[in-house]
Design an enzyme around this catalytic site. Structure first.
Site, PDB file in Angstrom:
ATOM      1  N   LYS A 183       0.845  -1.200   0.000  1.00  0.00           N
ATOM      2  CA  LYS A 183       0.000   0.000   0.000  1.00  0.00           C
ATOM      3  C   LYS A 183       0.877   1.246   0.000  1.00  0.00           C
ATOM      4  O   LYS A 183       1.572   1.524   0.969  1.00  0.00           O
ATOM      5  CB  LYS A 183      -0.917   0.049   1.217  1.00  0.00           C
ATOM      6  CG  LYS A 183      -1.960   1.174   1.055  1.00  0.00           C
ATOM      7  CD  LYS A 183      -2.582   1.628   2.328  1.00  0.00           C
ATOM      8  CE  LYS A 183      -1.767   2.640   3.077  1.00  0.00           C
ATOM      9  NZ  LYS A 183      -1.807   3.999   2.501  1.00  0.00           N
ATOM     10  N   THR A 237       6.593   6.905  14.045  1.00  0.00           N
ATOM     11  CA  THR A 237       6.688   6.049  15.227  1.00  0.00           C
ATOM     12  C   THR A 237       5.314   5.785  15.807  1.00  0.00           C
ATOM     13  O   THR A 237       5.016   4.696  16.285  1.00  0.00           O
ATOM     14  CB  THR A 237       7.624   6.704  16.262  1.00  0.00           C
ATOM     15  OG1 THR A 237       8.961   6.640  15.740  1.00  0.00           O
ATOM     16  CG2 THR A 237       7.587   5.988  17.600  1.00  0.00           C
ATOM     17  N   GLU A 257      10.457   0.755  10.210  1.00  0.00           N
ATOM     18  CA  GLU A 257      11.446   1.812  10.027  1.00  0.00           C
ATOM     19  C   GLU A 257      10.709   3.114  10.286  1.00  0.00           C
ATOM     20  O   GLU A 257       9.873   3.520   9.498  1.00  0.00           O
ATOM     21  CB  GLU A 257      12.029   1.728   8.617  1.00  0.00           C
ATOM     22  CG  GLU A 257      13.385   2.389   8.503  1.00  0.00           C
ATOM     23  CD  GLU A 257      13.248   3.841   8.119  1.00  0.00           C
ATOM     24  OE1 GLU A 257      13.133   4.677   9.043  1.00  0.00           O
ATOM     25  OE2 GLU A 257      13.226   4.131   6.928  1.00  0.00           O
ATOM     26  N   CYS A 291      13.249  10.694   7.378  1.00  0.00           N
ATOM     27  CA  CYS A 291      13.217  10.182   8.754  1.00  0.00           C
ATOM     28  C   CYS A 291      14.584  10.289   9.417  1.00  0.00           C
ATOM     29  O   CYS A 291      14.691  10.421  10.623  1.00  0.00           O
ATOM     30  CB  CYS A 291      12.717   8.752   8.763  1.00  0.00           C
ATOM     31  SG  CYS A 291      13.438   7.755   7.471  1.00  0.00           S
ATOM     32  N   GLU A 388       9.781  15.091  16.137  1.00  0.00           N
ATOM     33  CA  GLU A 388      10.141  15.064  14.728  1.00  0.00           C
ATOM     34  C   GLU A 388       9.255  16.057  13.974  1.00  0.00           C
ATOM     35  O   GLU A 388       8.034  15.954  14.016  1.00  0.00           O
ATOM     36  CB  GLU A 388       9.946  13.652  14.168  1.00  0.00           C
ATOM     37  CG  GLU A 388      10.436  13.507  12.759  1.00  0.00           C
ATOM     38  CD  GLU A 388      10.310  12.077  12.239  1.00  0.00           C
ATOM     39  OE1 GLU A 388       9.325  11.392  12.580  1.00  0.00           O
ATOM     40  OE2 GLU A 388      11.198  11.650  11.482  1.00  0.00           O
TER      41      GLU A 388
END
Lengths: 477, 338
Positions: A183, A237, A257, A291, A388
């Site tokens: 996906k 995350t 990841e 990331c 982040e």
């Protein structure tokens, strides 16, 4: 205006032949979805590029069943050297259609054509080429005497490197003898659908690769499907945590990841000219939608002023604007939603007392754009120092001693990457050892290669992609 | 400095000849006592009825940070043989003990990881040596808590000793076997190597007691992790004795921390502890709600989880299946140029 004025140098988009609407790719053909359609938008202009089918649980059911059949009847039985040829073919077709893929990627994602052309697409082809060669050598990978494929892999990928993340997932899965239900991200489905055409061109047996477009619910249905033996996810995350909970108690093998908040450490003896380039590349590459971006700059106090001054000068030369212009350094933010998130966090940075600076730059009137931004006077407690941002926003902190640098660098729940800049060899090796991060770039940043394992420590996820290590995620050893 | 040395030498001498020292004291004391209490010679006393000597029993405590504390909760539980016979009162570890153990493990981890692989290997080998020396003791303990015959106890100790030796030898080979030099397409030096993930919580299996414990602890620590291990129920007895082996093997305190008690009580706190990096569910029933719940808790900080396997054969060659999940791969890049 910056130091230089450039005439526009737009890449032609005529190389891309967009259809008004796309279906799901299941069993080797495009089919209608059962849950309607959604639009994919060019983030640089806000124009609709195409309508894309929305897959629901019934579509996932069908795709998994098809992938299982292809696994049982064809792909897992095929000798490795034969599987390899299909994967090599895919690598070659990606190279042949590289410009078309690059333009489409920049249209759908908003990243500068310079990056999609020189980084994303060549690396995607390289991944297929690298893993193709493993398909008939798995017994030599030092993973066990008789490595076996796992079955059907359910893969969910992000919007920041759409085709490259597809390659990271699909290439090792196929090489190891698994079949795939993938996906792509909701905002960037188009290169994955072009990849489906490439699978057709390569005569890949039907059902080996299936592509289901959709949103979060589609992804959750893929991950949670009982017929899926392996889950691979790249993304936030927050979602990674949900997936880890969703698969708890099952026998599914999982690799995640996830996010990062990488420290980029600059020591006083660093080659500053190169360090500045590395800092810029670390945080402004791909609009900071990376990331492993070097989003926390840690500078030794003695050179902090000089580094920040030079960085500001360099930032004045960055060109923000049309992703298809070959001179563009920073393209469009991928979506309105992401732009809002960047704004929220940068406002929090100001509210919490850090000092914000951006070079003077004119942003296009339409589309989602954000000027490159740095914050100085950042403390470790500030949100911009530990959350982040996933945008072109750099937080600058300082340190005095190597021990303090290490302490601050590792003071994060993440552990994906880190950068160190110093001329002293023994210090580089010591720092590399101290960093609690899966990738350490010393005197460089944001380098990627199919032979090089990539993945995080701590809350940046688990498992490795790339290299010999990347095979293990797709094998029962 | 020289005085300290002297004092140490004296102590050492005294230690070396405890019997001689005691005998001398007794000889000195005896005539004085005779002078004070009884100047006249007395007839020999009638022989007392023979009293069987009572043994000095051991209190089974926890092993945390290199020390052997009781549970802070003050609780204990009765360890019985399968026949129902009383063996010992073991410390019933609490949530607070689990937290203390995690803190001890975290404090010890960096130093253990920093030790050379050669050094770690020698310490694991030393554990094997100490275990071998206590072969009889462990065989008896295994026989009593597991209700097997002593021969089976010996067989299990031998297997455990061999397993420590096997893992000891791995310490300085893991980087070579699991690492790689990566031929990237550019002027860069690029190397991947394994590193410890940090603090690992282990739920040891109930049976086999010593071999099970060894088989979860050794692979987790060989690569530089520090661990907190829960030895369930009757496994407490050989577990605490293994702690004594570790305490005399130059293993730094805190690298292995042993909790005894109920896994169902302790495991949730370890699974949800945010300073624990990984979790081995070996001793939890495969497919159980508890196993799933623990994995859900572990997801909160994305712990690496080894799921329990039904019918796992602890005597089979373990390979690296319990080593790799607790190692991270770090890849370092550097430009190449002049």
């Amino acid at each position: 205006m910056g130091l230089f004025d450039y005439a526009p140098a737009p890449e032609s988009r005529s190389v891309v032949d967009l259809k008004p609407s796309y279906g799901l790719f299941v069993d080797g053909e495009f089919v209608d979805g059962s849950a309607g359609a959604f639009k994919s938008v060019n983030p640089a202009t806000e124009e609709v590029l195409a309508e894309v089918a929305m897959a629901d649980a019934a579509d996932v059911d069908r795709a998994v069943a098809v992938a299982r059949r292809a696994y049982d009847e064809v792909w897992s039985r095929m000798p490795g050297n034969e599987r390899a040829k299909y994967i090599f073919r895919i690598a070659r077709i990606i190279q042949e259609r590289a410009r078309e893929l690059a333009v489409l990627e920049s249209l759908d994602n908003g990243k500068p054509i310079r990056e999609s052309r020189d980084v994303d697409i060549p690396l995607a082809a390289a991944h297929f080429f690298y893993y193709a060669g493993w398909a008939d050598k798995l017994g030599h990978a030092n993973l066990g005497p008789d490595p076996r494929p796992l079955g059907v892999a359910g893969q969910v990928i992000p919007w920041n490197f759409p085709l490259l993340m597809l390659a990271w997932k699909v290439a090792p899965a196929l090489a190891c003898g698994n079949t795939v239900v993938l996906k792509p991200a909701e905002t960037t489905p188009l290169t994955a659908l072009l990849f489906a055409e490439i699978c057709q061109q390569a005569d890949l047996p039907p059902g080996v690769v299936n592509i289901l477009t959709g949103a979060g619910a589609t992804g959750a249905a893929v991950v949670g499907h009982p017929g899926v033996d392996k889950v691979a996810f790249t993304g936030s995350t927050e979602v990674g945590r949900m997936i880890a909970k969703q698969v708890a108690g099952t026998s599914k093998k999982v690799t995640l990841e996830l996010g990062g908040k990488a420290a980029n450490l600059v020591f006083e003896d660093a080659p500053l000219e190169q360090a500045i380039e590395g800092i810029v590349d670390g945080i402004f590459f791909n609009q900071g939608h990376v990331c492993c971006a070097g989003s926390r700059l840690l500078v030794q106090e003695s050179v902090a002023e000089e580094v920040v001054d030079r960085l500001r000068e360099r930032m004045k030369t960055l060109r923000v604007g049309d992703p298809l212009d070959k001179n563009t350094d920073i393209g469009a933010i991928n979506s309105a939603e992401q732009l809002a998130k960047i704004r929220t966090l940068t406002e929090a940075g100001e509210a919490e007392g850090a000092t914000r600076w951006s070079p003077p730059c004119e942003l296009p009137e339409r589309g989602f754009f954000f000027a490159p931004t740095i914050f100085t006077g950042v403390s470790q407690a500030h949100r911009i120092a530990h959350e982040e941002i996933f945008g072109p926003v750099l937080s600058v902190l300082t340190f005095r001693t190597p021990a303090e640098a290490v302490e601050k660098a590792n003071n994060t729940a993440y552990g994906l990457s880190a950068g160190v800049w110093t001329d002293k060899g023994s210090r580089i090796l010591w720092l590399a050892k101290q960093m609690r991060a899966g990738v350490v770039w010393a005197n460089t940043f944001n380098r990627f290669d199919p032979t090089s394992p990539f993945g995080g420590y701590k809350e940046s996820g688990y498992g490795r992609e790339g290299g010999r290590h990347g095979l293990e995620a797709y094998l029962d050893v | 400095m020289s005085e300290t040395k002297k004092a140490e030498t004296k102590k050492a001498d005294a230690k070396k000849t405890p019997k001689a020292g005691k005998a001398a004291k007794a000889a000195k004391a005896a005539p004085q006592a005779a002078v004070v209490t009884s100047p006249a010679p007395s007839p020999a006393p009638a022989p007392a009825p023979a009293t069987p000597r009572s043994s000095v029993r051991k209190t089974y405590k926890l092993y945390i940070g290199g020390a052997f504390p009781r549970s802070e909760s003050g609780r204990s539980y009765v360890v019985t043989a399968p026949s129902g016979e009383f063996i010992a009162n073991a410390a019933q570890a609490s949530r607070k003990d689990a937290r203390d153990a995690v803190r001890a493990a975290r404090s010890a981890q960096a130093g253990w990881a920093k030790a050379t692989a050669y050094n770690r290997g020698q310490i694991l080998y030393r554990i094997a040596e100490m275990l071998e020396e206590r072969r009889d003791q462990f065989a008896q303990q295994i026989a009593s808590v597991e209700g097997v015959n002593v021969a089976a106890g010996y067989a299990q100790v031998d297997a455990a000793v061999d397993r420590w030796v096997w893992y000891a030898g791995w310490s300085d080979k893991l980087t070579q076997v699991l690492g790689s030099a990566n031929p990237v397409a550019g002027p860069y030096w690029n190397v991947s190597s394994p590193e410890p993930t940090g603090v690992v919580a282990l739920l040891a299996p109930a049976r086999p007691t010593l071999l099970g414990l060894t088989s979860v602890v050794a692979p987790a620590i060989v690569g530089g992790n520090a661990v907190v291990v829960v030895a369930p129920d009757a496994a407490a007895v050989p577990a605490v004795t293994l702690g004594e082996v570790m305490a005399t093997s130059d293993l730094p305190g805190g690298v292995v921390n042993i909790l005894t008690g109920a896994p169902a009580e302790l495991a949730p706190w370890l699974a949800s502890h945010l300073d624990v990096n990984a979790l081995d569910l070996a001793g939890i029933q495969a497919g159980s709600t508890l196993a799933r719940d623990l994995e859900v808790s572990a997801a909160e900080n994305l712990k690496r989880v080894v799921r329990p396997a039904a019918g796992y054969d602890w005597s089979a060659d373990p390979g690296l299946a319990r080593v790799k999940p607790f190692l991270e791969t770090k890849t370092v890049w550097h430009p190449v140029g002049i």
